[in-house]
Design a protein around this motif. Structure first.
Motif: not given
Length: 446
Positions: A246-254, A408-413, A321-323
């Motif tokens: 569930w945490a992988t799903f959620a982080s990917a969604a955001v 921001l995406g990298a931070l969430v991941t 995502t940093v890229a």
């Protein structure tokens, strides 16, 4: 994205990344049923790559087309996919997966055949494209979870990594390179209608190869036979009870909400307007990403998964995502090519690890539903990402939007690594420790 599963509490197949799978990337093709499945899927991907070029060409050429018309077609294709994914997941756990794949391929073949007939007859209107694209997207909703769940029933556990790597090798080659190139040539020779016919033929070929597979495949483990809602609740309870899911799903969604729209919409703008580049330059950027994806797929297929797969996967996705921020910071085409190579290569590497881990540790009877939840949650916010990209980039600029989206995406991941229970599989793969797991976790978060 696939075999007999022991589940999380009986790791007889070994945790993801335990040891090295080794062997050739083509090793899974020694299995007849996988060879048939892969041949049909590859032909279908090639047809899809050509189809997307012809579809865009057709829409832009017709009355009422243009960017607005193409947006309508994109929405028509994606919304039914999202809407029917959960039903497709339940169906893939209840029914024989071979027949579900055949039905999905025939439904998509019908949609593109109707497009071809209308285009060749000069009767195709935008509303036809919208309706038939929705039919196409519905077929995709049933195909994706069934395919994800079928491959593990075919291959031996040690070949899962090679199978997923092979998939990630062929996908960019067919969808980003060979398919679009073929579509561009055929549109000039036979028109968009001719390309639609080609795509129809590839779907029929895919259905035929699946029918040639062993009838015993795809009927080993099925859902309990309760109501649709009961089956969905069972799948959701399993996901909710395992943080690594569930945490992988959620982080990917955001993360996808933050960066996918900006990348798809603003990268071409950076090349054309920001750098004064050409379509050829944009092609170079895409090609660099495709080649890097294939190189990473070959490497993982050859050397196998890392032992601490979840940690490695999330770190790879974080760097990928940093890229994205690199797209916004780049001042030359070669820098965009480098950012594209890093993004696509690391994204592919993480995807191979994820797919193999999911297939090894989700029980076969639940894999269709878990895969459908994976698809649904991960991509469910994409329409919002596209909708927000325009106003946000208009307010703060395209480059700033890409940089902020990437960071921001990298931070969430990266933050997903610190969700309690996320690294349970990694802890098991590392072997017993003198400290209890609970104490190890307490030390880690402190």
């Amino acid at each position: 994205m696939h075999h007999s599963y022991e589940g999380l509490d009986g790791l007889g197949a070994g945790p993801a990344g335990a040891g090295r799978d080794g062997g050739s990337l083509l090793t899974p093709l020694r299995e007849r049923d996988f060879r048939l499945l892969w041949t049909g899927a590859t032909a279908s991907l090639l047809g899809d790559g050509a189809f997307l070029v012809a579809l865009a060409w057709q829409v832009y050429a017709m009355a009422g087309g243009g960017p607005t018309g193409m947006s309508l077609v994109g929405i028509a294709m994606t919304v039914p996919t999202i809407a029917f994914l959960l039903i497709g997941g339940v169906a893939s756990d209840r029914l024989e997966r071979r027949w579900l794949l055949v039905g999905a391929d025939l439904l998509r073949a019908l949609s593109v055949a109707l497009l071809a007939g209308l285009a060749i007859g000069g009767q195709l209107a935008l509303w036809h494209v919208v309706v038939l694209s929705a039919l196409y997207g519905t077929g995709s909703a049933f195909h994706a979870p069934a395919f994800d769940a079928l491959v593990p029933e075919i291959l031996a556990g040690e070949r899962l990594t090679q199978a997923n790597a092979l998939d990630q090798l062929v996908r960019p080659l067919a969808l980003r390179l060979a398919g679009p190139a073929l579509g561009g040539v055929l549109v000039g020779v036979a028109g968009a209608g001719g390309v639609f016919l080609l795509d129809c033929a590839t779907f029929l070929m895919a259905a035929g190869t699946v029918l040639m597979m062993s009838p015993a495949r795809g009927d080993r483990a099925r859902a309990e036979g309760g109501s649709l809602l009961a089956d969905l609740r069972t799948g959701w309870r399993f996901v909710r009870s395992h943080a690594w899911l569930w945490a992988t799903f959620a982080s990917a969604a955001v993360a996808y909400l933050l960066f996918m729209g900006p990348v798809e919409v603003l990268l071409p703008w950076i090349v054309k307007e920001g750098m004064g580049g050409s379509a050829f330059d944009l092609g170079l950027v895409f090609a660099a990403g495709g080649l890097a994806s294939m190189a990473c797929a070959v490497a993982l297929g050859r050397f196998g998964l890392p032992r601490r797969g979840i940690t490695w996967m999330l770190l790879a996705w974080t760097l990928a995502t940093v890229a994205v921020a690199g797209y916004g910071a780049a001042t030359a085409i070669w820098q965009l090519m480098l950012a594209s190579a890093l993004f696509n290569g690391l994204e592919t590497a993480g995807t191979i690890v994820w797919a193999t881990t999911k297939q090894r540790h989700v029980p076969a009877a639940l894999l269709g539903r878990v895969s459908s939840l994976d698809w649904l949650i991960s991509v469910g916010l994409l329409p919002l990402s596209f909708a927000l990209t325009g106003p946000v980039s208009g307010a703060i600029g395209a480059r700033t939007t890409l940089i902020a989206a990437g960071l921001l995406g990298a931070l969430v991941t990266f933050a997903a690594l610190f969700v309690p229970g996320m690294r349970t599989l990694d802890d098991r793969a590392s072997g017993p420790s003198r400290r209890p797991l609970r104490n190890r976790w307490r030390l880690r978060v402190l």
